[in-house]
Write a protein that holds these residues in place. Sequence first.
Motif, PDB file in Angstrom:
ATOM      1  N   GLU A  81     160.152  -7.097  54.905  1.00 46.15           N
ATOM      2  CA  GLU A  81     161.082  -8.233  54.715  1.00 46.15           C
ATOM      3  C   GLU A  81     162.129  -7.879  53.655  1.00 46.15           C
ATOM      4  O   GLU A  81     163.310  -8.197  53.812  1.00 46.15           O
ATOM      5  CB  GLU A  81     160.322  -9.492  54.259  1.00 46.15           C
ATOM      6  N   THR A  84     164.569  -4.898  54.991  1.00 46.89           N
ATOM      7  CA  THR A  84     165.531  -5.268  56.036  1.00 46.89           C
ATOM      8  C   THR A  84     166.446  -6.418  55.608  1.00 46.89           C
ATOM      9  O   THR A  84     167.380  -6.755  56.326  1.00 46.89           O
ATOM     10  CB  THR A  84     164.792  -5.668  57.333  1.00 46.89           C
ATOM     11  N   GLY A  85     166.162  -7.020  54.469  1.00 48.03           N
ATOM     12  CA  GLY A  85     167.021  -8.098  53.962  1.00 48.03           C
ATOM     13  C   GLY A  85     166.722  -9.456  54.570  1.00 48.03           C
ATOM     14  O   GLY A  85     167.429 -10.430  54.314  1.00 48.03           O
ATOM     15  N   THR A  86     165.641  -9.541  55.370  1.00 47.52           N
ATOM     16  CA  THR A  86     165.303 -10.830  55.987  1.00 47.52           C
ATOM     17  C   THR A  86     164.644 -11.785  54.991  1.00 47.52           C
ATOM     18  O   THR A  86     164.486 -12.964  55.287  1.00 47.52           O
ATOM     19  CB  THR A  86     164.340 -10.609  57.172  1.00 47.52           C
ATOM     20  N   THR A  88     165.783 -13.073  52.327  1.00 45.55           N
ATOM     21  CA  THR A  88     166.664 -14.178  51.900  1.00 45.55           C
ATOM     22  C   THR A  88     166.622 -15.306  52.925  1.00 45.55           C
ATOM     23  O   THR A  88     166.499 -16.481  52.568  1.00 45.55           O
ATOM     24  CB  THR A  88     168.112 -13.671  51.723  1.00 45.55           C
ATOM     25  N   ALA A  89     166.708 -14.937  54.213  1.00 43.89           N
ATOM     26  CA  ALA A  89     166.659 -15.959  55.269  1.00 43.89           C
ATOM     27  C   ALA A  89     165.314 -16.683  55.244  1.00 43.89           C
ATOM     28  O   ALA A  89     165.253 -17.905  55.414  1.00 43.89           O
ATOM     29  CB  ALA A  89     166.889 -15.313  56.626  1.00 43.89           C
ATOM     30  N   LEU A  90     164.251 -15.926  55.007  1.00 43.78           N
ATOM     31  CA  LEU A  90     162.905 -16.520  54.977  1.00 43.78           C
ATOM     32  C   LEU A  90     162.763 -17.463  53.787  1.00 43.78           C
ATOM     33  O   LEU A  90     162.220 -18.558  53.911  1.00 43.78           O
ATOM     34  CB  LEU A  90     161.856 -15.398  54.924  1.00 43.78           C
ATOM     35  N   LYS A  91     163.291 -17.046  52.624  1.00 48.83           N
ATOM     36  CA  LYS A  91     163.215 -17.899  51.435  1.00 48.83           C
ATOM     37  C   LYS A  91     164.000 -19.198  51.636  1.00 48.83           C
ATOM     38  O   LYS A  91     163.598 -20.252  51.170  1.00 48.83           O
ATOM     39  CB  LYS A  91     163.791 -17.164  50.217  1.00 48.83           C
ATOM     40  N   MET A  92     165.150 -19.078  52.296  1.00 49.35           N
ATOM     41  CA  MET A  92     165.978 -20.262  52.504  1.00 49.35           C
ATOM     42  C   MET A  92     165.321 -21.246  53.474  1.00 49.35           C
ATOM     43  O   MET A  92     165.564 -22.441  53.401  1.00 49.35           O
ATOM     44  CB  MET A  92     167.360 -19.860  53.049  1.00 49.35           C
ATOM     45  N   ALA A  93     164.528 -20.722  54.407  1.00 52.40           N
ATOM     46  CA  ALA A  93     164.001 -21.586  55.461  1.00 52.40           C
ATOM     47  C   ALA A  93     162.588 -22.096  55.188  1.00 52.40           C
ATOM     48  O   ALA A  93     162.263 -23.225  55.551  1.00 52.40           O
ATOM     49  CB  ALA A  93     164.027 -20.840  56.793  1.00 52.40           C
TER      50      ALA A  93
END
Lengths: 227, 216
Positions: A81, A84-86, A88-93
């Motif tokens: 995570e 790959t930079g995902t 940030t998206a996971l933290k936001m969601a």
Amino acid sequence: MEIRLLPWLRQSLAVLRKDLRIEFRTRYAYSALIMFAITTLVTVSFSVGGFVLDADITAALLWIILFFSAMAGLARTFVHEEETGTVTALKMAAQPEPVLIGKYLFNLTLLFSLAVLIVPLFLVMLNQTVLLPGALIAVILLGCLGLAGASTILAAIVAKAGAKSSLMTVLAFPVLLPLLFAAISATRVAFAGGLPQAIAADLLMLFFYDGIVVVASLLLFEYVWNE
Amino acid sequence: MVVTGRKEAGKLLNQVAVRGLSKAYRRRILFKDISLIIPDRSVFVLLGPNGAGKTTFLRIICGLIPATSGQIEIIINGQVLSPREKRTQIGLVSPDLALYGELSAVENLEFFAEVRGIPFSLARARELLHFVGLQGREHDLLDTYSSGMKQRMKYACALLHQPHILILDEPTTNLDESGVALVDKIIKQQKQQGIVIIATNEPREVAYGDQTFTLA
């Protein structure tokens, strides 16, 4: 910390389903786990030759293989995570707790599937008899629960560091030492046989270790995740 | 500073309030003591040279990193949101943010809907993907997308939960002319129903701003 069990469960299962789907397509973590376990098992088997080892030694060897295999593969859940930079998206969601539980369930799935494959192979290749098979299954189950739990929270910490792969083993060893002692001791009794009291204390120790790891991880994770 | 927005009993119902915000990395001060109000139904544009701290400022608003001092209050319907509630009201599009390349567009949307605890339907996913111009590629893995298509996909994910605040870091990066037109449409629509915060240096994007702030 507000506890909302049903939404957490649904969101945790979403994280688990996502990770399994990605793992099924990439075989990112499982390849590392399985390759390490099989290589080590074959090396140990060739080193031992045709000798039948003492139950003390085989029990230790089994958990050494499971421990280092877990270190080789289980950190990938969080490291991937981050890389790959995902993240940030996971933290936001997602809320932190469902992420932790989902990743824990994912690591547990990997570790159980590894144990199902490796433990019978180990017993065959090392000519090890099991006098208490039920006890062995209980030790493997409880040991994997603790191993996956500690590896998951440590993976979350390690994912933010530089030397990820080496750091994981170094950090995990002292944390997992009580689990390894109890698991090796209980496995020895399961192999060689003994009184129920001899194994009960170790199983109880594993049970409490698993509980403590899960609770401590839930309490610590929000800080680790948001740091 | 002109403050506009819906008012009730003298208070702004929805706004982002930045109070005495500072950020420093060790001895390097990025920005210091910034206070401003971003009212509802407005576009706020953050300007500044590379390294001035625009992305850091946005990440602090999102709660992804802590401020050195000061605070950011997000007020929705007169209530100050907790850090956890903040993220349910924010949609973020940023070069730092990546989606799951091993999943298809629909699978990404399904996952983000599930972890946000909002209902997901294939019809809603198709509608969103059509809106951002990704129709016909719904079931392709994101790893097969071009960088412009990935940027469009970020908009689909950011709008999925109909956030009150849309935060855009370099919003038209990698986009072609139709992509730029899409961003224009999204900003105008979002302004009608909430707040848009943009970090950019593109003159065309600066023109959206009802309010601008320059980080030195």
